[in-house]
Design a protein around this motif. Structure first.
Motif, short mmCIF file in Angstrom:
data_model
loop_
_atom_site.label_atom_id
_atom_site.label_comp_id
_atom_site.label_asym_id
_atom_site.label_seq_id
_atom_site.Cartn_x
_atom_site.Cartn_y
_atom_site.Cartn_z
N LYS A 80 63.30 19.21 -6.46
CA LYS A 80 64.43 20.23 -5.83
C LYS A 80 64.45 21.56 -6.76
CE LYS A 80 66.23 17.14 -2.85
NZ LYS A 80 66.20 17.30 -1.63
N GLU A 81 64.91 22.48 -6.24
CA GLU A 81 65.36 23.78 -6.94
C GLU A 81 66.56 24.37 -6.69
OE1 GLU A 81 61.88 26.13 -5.97
OE2 GLU A 81 62.37 26.20 -3.89
N GLN A 83 68.74 27.28 -5.10
CA GLN A 83 68.69 28.35 -4.20
C GLN A 83 69.87 29.25 -4.22
OE1 GLN A 83 69.68 28.08 0.09
NE2 GLN A 83 67.52 27.90 0.15
N HIS A 93 65.09 31.40 -5.83
CA HIS A 93 65.07 30.24 -6.35
C HIS A 93 64.74 30.02 -7.89
CE1 HIS A 93 64.03 30.25 -1.92
NE2 HIS A 93 64.64 29.00 -1.80
N SER A 95 63.64 27.36 -10.52
CA SER A 95 63.09 25.97 -10.84
C SER A 95 63.78 25.13 -11.72
CB SER A 95 61.57 26.19 -11.28
OG SER A 95 61.55 26.88 -12.57
N ALA A 96 63.53 23.96 -12.00
CA ALA A 96 64.16 23.07 -12.81
C ALA A 96 63.90 23.58 -14.20
CB ALA A 96 63.65 21.49 -12.57
N LYS A 97 62.53 23.97 -14.53
CA LYS A 97 62.04 24.43 -15.74
C LYS A 97 62.69 25.63 -16.07
CE LYS A 97 57.70 25.50 -18.13
NZ LYS A 97 56.20 25.65 -17.79
N GLN A 148 64.48 37.47 -9.83
CA GLN A 148 65.58 36.38 -10.06
C GLN A 148 66.74 37.04 -11.01
OE1 GLN A 148 62.33 34.26 -12.29
NE2 GLN A 148 62.28 32.68 -10.70
N THR A 161 62.14 22.33 -2.64
CA THR A 161 61.24 23.40 -3.19
C THR A 161 60.53 23.91 -1.97
OG1 THR A 161 59.33 21.96 -3.56
CG2 THR A 161 60.79 22.26 -5.19
N THR A 186 51.90 31.42 -6.72
CA THR A 186 53.15 31.24 -7.47
C THR A 186 53.78 32.48 -7.45
OG1 THR A 186 51.66 29.55 -8.71
CG2 THR A 186 53.89 30.76 -9.82
N THR A 189 55.63 33.37 -4.17
CA THR A 189 56.89 32.65 -3.92
C THR A 189 58.03 33.21 -4.61
OG1 THR A 189 56.31 31.04 -5.24
CG2 THR A 189 55.99 30.49 -2.99
N ALA A 190 57.72 33.61 -6.04
CA ALA A 190 58.83 33.97 -7.05
C ALA A 190 59.25 35.60 -6.52
CB ALA A 190 58.28 33.96 -8.21
#
Length: 271
Positions: A80-81, A83, A93, A95-97, A148, A161, A186, A189-190
């Protein structure tokens, strides 16, 4: 009499301003809606100073609440992320990281809140960015990208995700691990899927699909496409143009080459 009328008018304007207070939807395990007043009244609301603000390109000061505390969670479920949806169709989005990475020093996300009584200035180009805006303190510590920093935020929720929801954007397993195509996915998507879809995949609705019916690598020469991404108005310009330019701070030369490599790869994988 004039004083009474003026007082009544001021009271009416204040009531109108209060009625215009916005609300934010949050769903991270149960949906809730929080108004501007409720957010500003939180005990952890603070005045923060944001150097190099992405929207204004200068240091800005906001009333804001720490995003992690507002969410009330310390991790995201596997696959999951987070949104973040804006009222203008922009969707990004986290990310968890990015949100909960264990680094000793990490970027700190805040939700800036525009008070109806103290509206923010318009951003360069005349954009209104309120009522809610995710800003970052020390964004470089976690590799936060320019896309972001969502503004005009209206909803924050946990979602699968992009890769899990949209297999049509994936790179085939036969593509080498060190291929720029994989890096391009990568970055794409970002930085790109916040506004665009690809092969019909994605949540955003600001810009067109970048593979259907035609991929930009099919009608732009490589140097033109690079120039367009860096400065769209250097290639085409019109009154209602929305796409910003991406300088080297937003997308490095190597990442830009990777995005174009990914687009070229996907031009042969229309679905």
């Amino acid at each position: 009499m004039k004083f009474i009328r003026a007082l009544a008018f001021a009271s009416l304007m204040l009531a109108c301003a209060s009625s215009m207070a916005a609300s934010l939807t949050i769903n991270v395990g149960g949906e809730r809606s929080l108004t501007t007043d409720q957010l500003l009244a939180r005990p952890d609301a603070a005045t923060i100073r944001v150097p190099n603000d992405v929207a204004f390109h200068r240091t800005m000061t906001y009333r804001a609440v720490p995003l992690r505390a507002l969410l009330g969670i310390t991790e995201l479920p596997a696959g999951k992320e987070l949104q973040v949806t804006a009222s203008d169709g922009f969707v990004t989005h986290f990310s968890a990281k990015l949100l909960f990475g264990a680094a000793k020093k990490r970027a700190e996300p805040w939700l800036a809140i525009e008070s109806p009584n103290e509206p923010w200035p318009q951003a360069p180009g005349g954009a209104d960015i309120g009522p809610f805006y995710v800003v970052w303190i020390d964004p470089a510590a976690s590799g936060v990208t320019s896309e972001q920093w969502p503004f005009k935020v209206e909803a924050i929720r946990i979602a699968p995700t992009l890769a899990a929801r949209f297999p049509q954007i994936a790179v085939d397993k036969t593509v080498p691990a060190d291929s720029p195509v994989r890096r391009g996915l990568t970055v794409f998507t970002a930085q790109c899927m916040v506004c665009h879809k690809l092969n019909g995949a994605g949540d955003a609705s600001v810009g067109p699909d970048l593979n259907l019916p035609h991929n930009p690598t099919e009608y732009f020469q490589p140097w033109v496409l690079k120039s367009f991404i860096r400065n769209p108005k250097s290639i085409r310009a019109w009154a209602d143009m929305k796409m910003p330019g991406f300088d080297r701070n937003a997308i490095s030369d190597s990442d830009l080459d990777a995005v174009i490599a990914y687009l070229g790869y996907m031009a042969k994988r229309k679905k």
